[in-house]
Design a protein around this motif. Structure first.
Motif, PDB file in Angstrom:
ATOM      1  N   THR A   1      19.474  40.644 -16.344  1.00  0.00           N
ATOM      2  CA  THR A   1      18.593  39.428 -16.037  1.00  0.00           C
ATOM      3  C   THR A   1      17.958  39.686 -14.793  1.00  0.00           C
ATOM      4  O   THR A   1      18.559  40.294 -14.036  1.00  0.00           O
ATOM      5  N   ILE A   2      16.685  39.163 -14.356  1.00  0.00           N
ATOM      6  CA  ILE A   2      16.180  39.218 -13.120  1.00  0.00           C
ATOM      7  C   ILE A   2      15.944  37.827 -12.744  1.00  0.00           C
ATOM      8  O   ILE A   2      15.204  37.553 -11.749  1.00  0.00           O
ATOM      9  N   GLU A   3      16.475  36.823 -13.573  1.00  0.00           N
ATOM     10  CA  GLU A   3      16.345  35.418 -12.900  1.00  0.00           C
ATOM     11  C   GLU A   3      17.237  35.124 -11.558  1.00  0.00           C
ATOM     12  O   GLU A   3      18.298  35.807 -11.609  1.00  0.00           O
ATOM     13  N   LEU A   4      16.870  34.257 -10.621  1.00  0.00           N
ATOM     14  CA  LEU A   4      17.374  34.035  -9.466  1.00  0.00           C
ATOM     15  C   LEU A   4      18.599  32.993  -9.679  1.00  0.00           C
ATOM     16  O   LEU A   4      18.579  32.238  -8.538  1.00  0.00           O
ATOM     17  N   LYS A   5      19.086  33.037 -10.865  1.00  0.00           N
ATOM     18  CA  LYS A   5      20.235  32.202 -11.024  1.00  0.00           C
ATOM     19  C   LYS A   5      21.478  33.059 -11.190  1.00  0.00           C
ATOM     20  O   LYS A   5      21.378  34.010 -11.862  1.00  0.00           O
ATOM     21  N   ILE A   6      22.545  32.496 -10.909  1.00  0.00           N
ATOM     22  CA  ILE A   6      23.970  33.215 -11.137  1.00  0.00           C
ATOM     23  C   ILE A   6      24.084  33.102 -12.434  1.00  0.00           C
ATOM     24  O   ILE A   6      24.094  32.298 -13.332  1.00  0.00           O
ATOM     25  N   SER A   7      24.556  34.270 -12.984  1.00  0.00           N
ATOM     26  CA  SER A   7      24.887  34.768 -14.375  1.00  0.00           C
ATOM     27  C   SER A   7      26.402  34.802 -14.527  1.00  0.00           C
ATOM     28  O   SER A   7      27.014  35.368 -13.778  1.00  0.00           O
TER      29      SER A   7
ATOM     30  N   ILE B   1      20.092  44.460 -10.677  1.00  0.00           N
ATOM     31  CA  ILE B   1      20.718  44.223  -9.532  1.00  0.00           C
ATOM     32  C   ILE B   1      20.159  43.079  -8.793  1.00  0.00           C
ATOM     33  O   ILE B   1      18.939  42.783  -8.547  1.00  0.00           O
ATOM     34  N   GLY B   2      20.915  41.989  -8.326  1.00  0.00           N
ATOM     35  CA  GLY B   2      20.367  40.824  -7.438  1.00  0.00           C
ATOM     36  C   GLY B   2      20.973  40.865  -6.274  1.00  0.00           C
ATOM     37  O   GLY B   2      22.121  41.142  -5.947  1.00  0.00           O
ATOM     38  N   TRP B   3      20.134  40.308  -5.192  1.00  0.00           N
ATOM     39  CA  TRP B   3      20.464  39.748  -3.948  1.00  0.00           C
ATOM     40  C   TRP B   3      20.720  38.344  -3.629  1.00  0.00           C
ATOM     41  O   TRP B   3      19.687  37.771  -4.156  1.00  0.00           O
ATOM     42  N   PHE B   4      21.839  37.900  -3.405  1.00  0.00           N
ATOM     43  CA  PHE B   4      21.852  36.255  -3.338  1.00  0.00           C
ATOM     44  C   PHE B   4      22.347  36.041  -1.897  1.00  0.00           C
ATOM     45  O   PHE B   4      22.980  36.947  -1.304  1.00  0.00           O
TER      46      PHE B   4
ATOM     47  N   CYS C   1      15.687  40.186  -7.258  1.00  0.00           N
ATOM     48  CA  CYS C   1      16.225  41.011  -8.163  1.00  0.00           C
ATOM     49  C   CYS C   1      15.420  41.832  -8.647  1.00  0.00           C
ATOM     50  O   CYS C   1      14.324  42.084  -8.515  1.00  0.00           O
ATOM     51  N   ILE C   2      15.861  43.076  -9.008  1.00  0.00           N
ATOM     52  CA  ILE C   2      15.322  44.187  -9.589  1.00  0.00           C
ATOM     53  C   ILE C   2      15.715  44.650 -10.829  1.00  0.00           C
ATOM     54  O   ILE C   2      17.296  44.803 -11.017  1.00  0.00           O
ATOM     55  N   SER C   3      15.001  44.866 -11.861  1.00  0.00           N
ATOM     56  CA  SER C   3      15.552  45.595 -13.185  1.00  0.00           C
ATOM     57  C   SER C   3      16.050  46.803 -12.749  1.00  0.00           C
ATOM     58  O   SER C   3      15.900  47.623 -12.017  1.00  0.00           O
ATOM     59  N   SER C   4      16.582  47.353 -13.932  1.00  0.00           N
ATOM     60  CA  SER C   4      17.551  48.681 -14.134  1.00  0.00           C
ATOM     61  C   SER C   4      16.471  49.717 -13.943  1.00  0.00           C
ATOM     62  O   SER C   4      16.973  50.681 -13.210  1.00  0.00           O
ATOM     63  N   SER C   5      15.428  49.710 -14.452  1.00  0.00           N
ATOM     64  CA  SER C   5      14.345  50.552 -14.221  1.00  0.00           C
ATOM     65  C   SER C   5      13.735  50.700 -12.974  1.00  0.00           C
ATOM     66  O   SER C   5      13.126  51.844 -12.475  1.00  0.00           O
TER      67      SER C   5
ATOM     68  N   GLY D   1      11.255  48.527 -12.250  1.00  0.00           N
ATOM     69  CA  GLY D   1       9.826  48.581 -12.582  1.00  0.00           C
ATOM     70  C   GLY D   1       9.551  47.042 -12.264  1.00  0.00           C
ATOM     71  O   GLY D   1       8.466  46.667 -12.125  1.00  0.00           O
ATOM     72  N   ILE D   2      10.398  46.148 -12.410  1.00  0.00           N
ATOM     73  CA  ILE D   2      10.320  44.666 -12.416  1.00  0.00           C
ATOM     74  C   ILE D   2      11.122  44.064 -11.115  1.00  0.00           C
ATOM     75  O   ILE D   2      12.360  44.479 -11.114  1.00  0.00           O
ATOM     76  N   THR D   3      10.556  43.305 -10.404  1.00  0.00           N
ATOM     77  CA  THR D   3      11.191  42.613  -9.310  1.00  0.00           C
ATOM     78  C   THR D   3      10.847  41.127  -9.519  1.00  0.00           C
ATOM     79  O   THR D   3       9.780  40.682 -10.011  1.00  0.00           O
ATOM     80  N   ASN D   4      11.583  40.390  -8.648  1.00  0.00           N
ATOM     81  CA  ASN D   4      11.779  38.885  -8.784  1.00  0.00           C
ATOM     82  C   ASN D   4      12.026  38.365  -7.348  1.00  0.00           C
ATOM     83  O   ASN D   4      13.145  38.778  -6.918  1.00  0.00           O
ATOM     84  N   TYR D   5      11.143  37.518  -6.882  1.00  0.00           N
ATOM     85  CA  TYR D   5      11.681  36.800  -5.404  1.00  0.00           C
ATOM     86  C   TYR D   5      11.701  35.468  -5.227  1.00  0.00           C
ATOM     87  O   TYR D   5      10.685  34.781  -5.972  1.00  0.00           O
ATOM     88  N   ALA D   6      12.507  34.921  -4.532  1.00  0.00           N
ATOM     89  CA  ALA D   6      12.584  33.497  -4.262  1.00  0.00           C
ATOM     90  C   ALA D   6      11.131  33.350  -3.151  1.00  0.00           C
ATOM     91  O   ALA D   6      10.839  34.070  -2.588  1.00  0.00           O
ATOM     92  N   ASP D   7      10.514  32.187  -3.557  1.00  0.00           N
ATOM     93  CA  ASP D   7       9.265  31.834  -2.722  1.00  0.00           C
ATOM     94  C   ASP D   7       9.682  31.986  -1.059  1.00  0.00           C
ATOM     95  O   ASP D   7       8.490  32.399  -0.707  1.00  0.00           O
TER      96      ASP D   7
END
Length: 124
Positions: A103-109, A34-37, A50-54, A56-62
């Motif tokens: 994907t947990i990349e911060l780009k629209i897929s 799931i991502g927040w944009f 973004c957060i992975s389905s589990s 366990g992995i997150t990704n944030y914009a600087d």
């Protein structure tokens, strides 16, 4: 069809906090990343977290690292975005994206499904 809804937006003063929610009823958000944009007036939509389905992995914009936290509650079938130390430049419509292409990349897929968004306004 994946249907879900964002909530929690509003008007907040600089330095304040809000918690956004992305909730679904007819399918499990836990099956997807799931991502927040967000999209500010006159600007392109940008990835915030973004957060992975589990979970366990997150990704944030600087621009939001250390201020925003993405999390999921599988029992409530909800994903949250806790936003602290809000700044006027955080003002935007915030969208939840269900990422059918994992994907947990911060780009629209191409596999992103979008909610209608919730407006966050940071102003004194």
């Amino acid at each position: 069809q994946l249907q879900f809804v964002e909530s929690g937006g509003g008007l907040v003063q600089p330095g304040g906090s809000l918690r956004l929610s992305c909730a679904a009823s007819a399918f499990s958000l836990g099956d997807y990343a799931i991502g927040w944009f967000r999209q500010a007036p006159g600007k392109e939509r940008e990835g915030v977290a973004c957060i992975s389905s589990s979970g366990g992995i997150t990704n944030y914009a600087d621009s939001v690292k250390g201020r925003f936290t993405i999390s999921r509650d599988k029992a409530k079938n909800t994903v949250y975005l806790q936003m602290n130390s809000l700044k006027p430049e955080d003002t935007a419509v915030y969208y939840c994206a269900v990422r059918t292409i994992a994907t947990i990349e911060l780009k629209i897929s191409a596999g992103d499904y979008w909610g209608r968004g919730t407006l966050v306004t940071v102003s004194s």
